[in-house]
Write a protein that holds these residues in place. Structure first.
Motif, PDB file in Angstrom:
ATOM      1  N   THR A 113     -60.963  53.302  31.858  1.00 21.09           N
ATOM      2  CA  THR A 113     -61.136  52.288  32.612  1.00 21.09           C
ATOM      3  C   THR A 113     -60.869  50.954  31.786  1.00 21.09           C
ATOM      4  N   MET A 114     -60.669  51.178  30.471  1.00 20.35           N
ATOM      5  CA  MET A 114     -60.437  49.825  29.756  1.00 20.35           C
ATOM      6  C   MET A 114     -59.037  49.290  29.750  1.00 20.35           C
ATOM      7  N   GLY A 115     -58.069  50.011  30.208  1.00 16.41           N
ATOM      8  CA  GLY A 115     -56.785  49.436  30.215  1.00 16.41           C
ATOM      9  C   GLY A 115     -55.916  49.678  29.004  1.00 16.41           C
ATOM     10  N   HIS A 116     -56.375  50.594  28.098  1.00 17.91           N
ATOM     11  CA  HIS A 116     -55.814  51.128  26.950  1.00 17.91           C
ATOM     12  C   HIS A 116     -54.513  51.783  26.962  1.00 17.91           C
ATOM     13  N   ASP A 117     -53.561  51.183  26.392  1.00 21.53           N
ATOM     14  CA  ASP A 117     -52.285  51.881  25.971  1.00 21.53           C
ATOM     15  C   ASP A 117     -52.236  53.178  25.603  1.00 21.53           C
ATOM     16  N   LYS A 118     -53.003  53.553  24.380  1.00 22.27           N
ATOM     17  CA  LYS A 118     -52.826  54.548  23.733  1.00 22.27           C
ATOM     18  C   LYS A 118     -53.928  55.563  24.199  1.00 22.27           C
ATOM     19  N   MET A 119     -53.774  56.696  24.173  1.00 20.71           N
ATOM     20  CA  MET A 119     -54.792  57.788  24.442  1.00 20.71           C
ATOM     21  C   MET A 119     -54.303  59.132  23.615  1.00 20.71           C
ATOM     22  N   TYR A 120     -55.380  59.801  23.475  1.00 21.64           N
ATOM     23  CA  TYR A 120     -55.222  60.904  22.409  1.00 21.64           C
ATOM     24  C   TYR A 120     -56.206  62.282  23.005  1.00 21.64           C
ATOM     25  N   TRP A 121     -55.593  63.468  22.446  1.00 17.19           N
ATOM     26  CA  TRP A 121     -56.501  64.499  22.599  1.00 17.19           C
ATOM     27  C   TRP A 121     -56.951  65.387  21.390  1.00 17.19           C
ATOM     28  N   TYR A 122     -58.155  65.436  21.208  1.00 23.38           N
ATOM     29  CA  TYR A 122     -58.350  66.286  19.787  1.00 23.38           C
ATOM     30  C   TYR A 122     -59.170  67.519  20.167  1.00 23.38           C
ATOM     31  N   GLN A 123     -59.010  68.457  19.301  1.00 23.37           N
ATOM     32  CA  GLN A 123     -59.772  69.682  19.236  1.00 23.37           C
ATOM     33  C   GLN A 123     -60.811  69.713  18.169  1.00 23.37           C
ATOM     34  N   GLN A 124     -62.038  70.084  18.371  1.00 27.66           N
ATOM     35  CA  GLN A 124     -63.019  70.109  17.286  1.00 27.66           C
ATOM     36  C   GLN A 124     -63.759  71.526  17.405  1.00 27.66           C
ATOM     37  N   ASP A 125     -63.824  72.280  16.320  1.00 28.61           N
ATOM     38  CA  ASP A 125     -64.756  73.445  16.240  1.00 28.61           C
ATOM     39  C   ASP A 125     -65.937  73.158  15.519  1.00 28.61           C
ATOM     40  N   PRO A 126     -66.995  73.625  15.685  1.00 24.62           N
ATOM     41  CA  PRO A 126     -68.412  73.441  15.340  1.00 24.62           C
ATOM     42  C   PRO A 126     -68.424  73.299  13.659  1.00 24.62           C
ATOM     43  N   GLY A 127     -68.903  71.900  13.461  1.00 30.31           N
ATOM     44  CA  GLY A 127     -68.949  71.648  11.662  1.00 30.31           C
ATOM     45  C   GLY A 127     -67.594  71.488  11.322  1.00 30.31           C
ATOM     46  N   MET A 128     -66.714  71.334  12.054  1.00 30.34           N
ATOM     47  CA  MET A 128     -65.258  71.049  11.463  1.00 30.34           C
ATOM     48  C   MET A 128     -64.567  69.836  11.902  1.00 30.34           C
ATOM     49  N   GLU A 129     -63.702  69.207  11.190  1.00 29.22           N
ATOM     50  CA  GLU A 129     -63.292  68.143  11.574  1.00 29.22           C
ATOM     51  C   GLU A 129     -62.494  68.015  12.665  1.00 29.22           C
ATOM     52  N   LEU A 130     -62.051  66.792  13.269  1.00 32.88           N
ATOM     53  CA  LEU A 130     -61.337  66.757  14.638  1.00 32.88           C
ATOM     54  C   LEU A 130     -59.812  66.756  14.288  1.00 32.88           C
ATOM     55  N   HIS A 131     -59.114  67.578  15.124  1.00 33.67           N
ATOM     56  CA  HIS A 131     -57.758  67.814  14.847  1.00 33.67           C
ATOM     57  C   HIS A 131     -57.270  67.043  15.884  1.00 33.67           C
ATOM     58  N   LEU A 132     -55.955  66.215  15.837  1.00 35.02           N
ATOM     59  CA  LEU A 132     -55.087  65.689  16.922  1.00 35.02           C
ATOM     60  C   LEU A 132     -54.161  66.796  17.583  1.00 35.02           C
ATOM     61  N   HIS A 177     -52.631  66.115  20.787  1.00 35.98           N
ATOM     62  CA  HIS A 177     -51.315  65.163  21.563  1.00 35.98           C
ATOM     63  C   HIS A 177     -51.805  63.961  21.606  1.00 35.98           C
ATOM     64  N   TYR A 178     -50.952  62.873  21.516  1.00 36.49           N
ATOM     65  CA  TYR A 178     -51.104  61.431  21.865  1.00 36.49           C
ATOM     66  C   TYR A 178     -50.190  60.916  22.789  1.00 36.49           C
ATOM     67  N   SER A 179     -50.415  59.776  23.100  1.00 34.69           N
ATOM     68  CA  SER A 179     -49.693  59.018  24.231  1.00 34.69           C
ATOM     69  C   SER A 179     -49.614  57.245  23.704  1.00 34.69           C
ATOM     70  N   TYR A 180     -48.581  56.796  23.749  1.00 34.00           N
ATOM     71  CA  TYR A 180     -48.561  55.281  23.507  1.00 34.00           C
ATOM     72  C   TYR A 180     -48.421  54.425  24.851  1.00 34.00           C
TER      73      TYR A 180
END
Lengths: 115, 110
Positions: free
Chosen positions: A26-45, A47-50
């Motif tokens: 609800t912030m009106g942000h243009d950019k949005m992202y999806w990440y996948q994260q497994d336990p103890g692991m880093e976030l992986h991008l 998908h994204y949208s501008y």
């Protein structure tokens, strides 16, 4: 306070089912992202949208698809879920201000388990 | 290739015992470095943004600093509620995507 929402928070489904993970901000942000994260692991991008009608694949290969028909909404769909899709899925958004590289705000996540 | 390395992987402190978490990076032109806090089963919560060497940001018991090769998150007199995983992330010159470290799991015991 970041206003970004994800539903469902938890999902357990059988192999082969089609699922859609919802993300709204609800912030009106243009950019949005999806990440996948497994336990103890880093976030992986994954998908994204501008902006509206703009979607791109991220660095991590994913069998999911996304759409961006409205600024505030960025759903992720898996046509046929498999156990390898079991993970935590995080949605995020950021604003475009003067071309600066701004912080991303994250939703609470969806914990997906595919049996 | 842009890279982020966080250390230690895990840190256990007594309440009131100050310490620092490290985020070292190699990047072709830093565009922004971010610190997040993540509680189990939740999404990362934004803490700080740093853009240039020498910059410092402070919030309650946390202070983030930045040099040309690393960033530190200093925790002063921590409390049990500060227990969480702290993530470092950055935008580098080689990509327009946010690159995350694997985090430092902090446990503060009463």
């Amino acid at each position: 306070e970041a206003d970004i929402y994800q539903t469902p928070r938890y999902l357990v489904i059988g192999t082969g089912k089609k699922i859609t993970l919802e993300c709204s901000q609800t912030m009106g942000h243009d950019k949005m992202y999806w990440y996948q994260q497994d336990p103890g692991m880093e976030l992986h991008l994954i998908h994204y949208s501008y902006g509206v009608n703009s979607t791109e694949k991220g660095d991590l290969s994913s069998e999911s698809t996304v759409s961006r028909i409205r600024t505030e909404h960025f759903p992720l769909t898996l046509e046929s879920a498999r156990p390898s899709h079991t993970s935590q899925y995080l949605c995020a958004s950021s604003e475009s201000v003067g071309g600066a590289w701004n912080e991303q705000f994250f939703g609470p996540g969806t914990r997906l388990t595919v049996l | 290739e842009d890279q982020v390395t966080q250390s230690p992987e895990a840190l256990r402190l007594q309440e009131g015992e100050s310490s620092s978490l490290n985020c070292s990076y190699t990047v072709s032109g830093l565009r922004g470095l971010f610190w997040y806090r993540q509680d189990p089963g939740k999404g990362p919560e934004f803490l700080f943004t740093l853009y240039s060497a020498g910059e410092e940001k402070e919030k309650e018991r946390l202070k983030a600093t930045l040099t040309k090769k690393e960033s530190f998150l200093h925790i002063t007199a921590p409390k049990p509620e500060d227990s969480a995983t702290y993530l470092c992330a950055l935008y580098g010159g080689a990509t327009n995507k946010l690159i995350f470290g694997t985090g430092t799991l902090l446990a503060v015991q009463p």
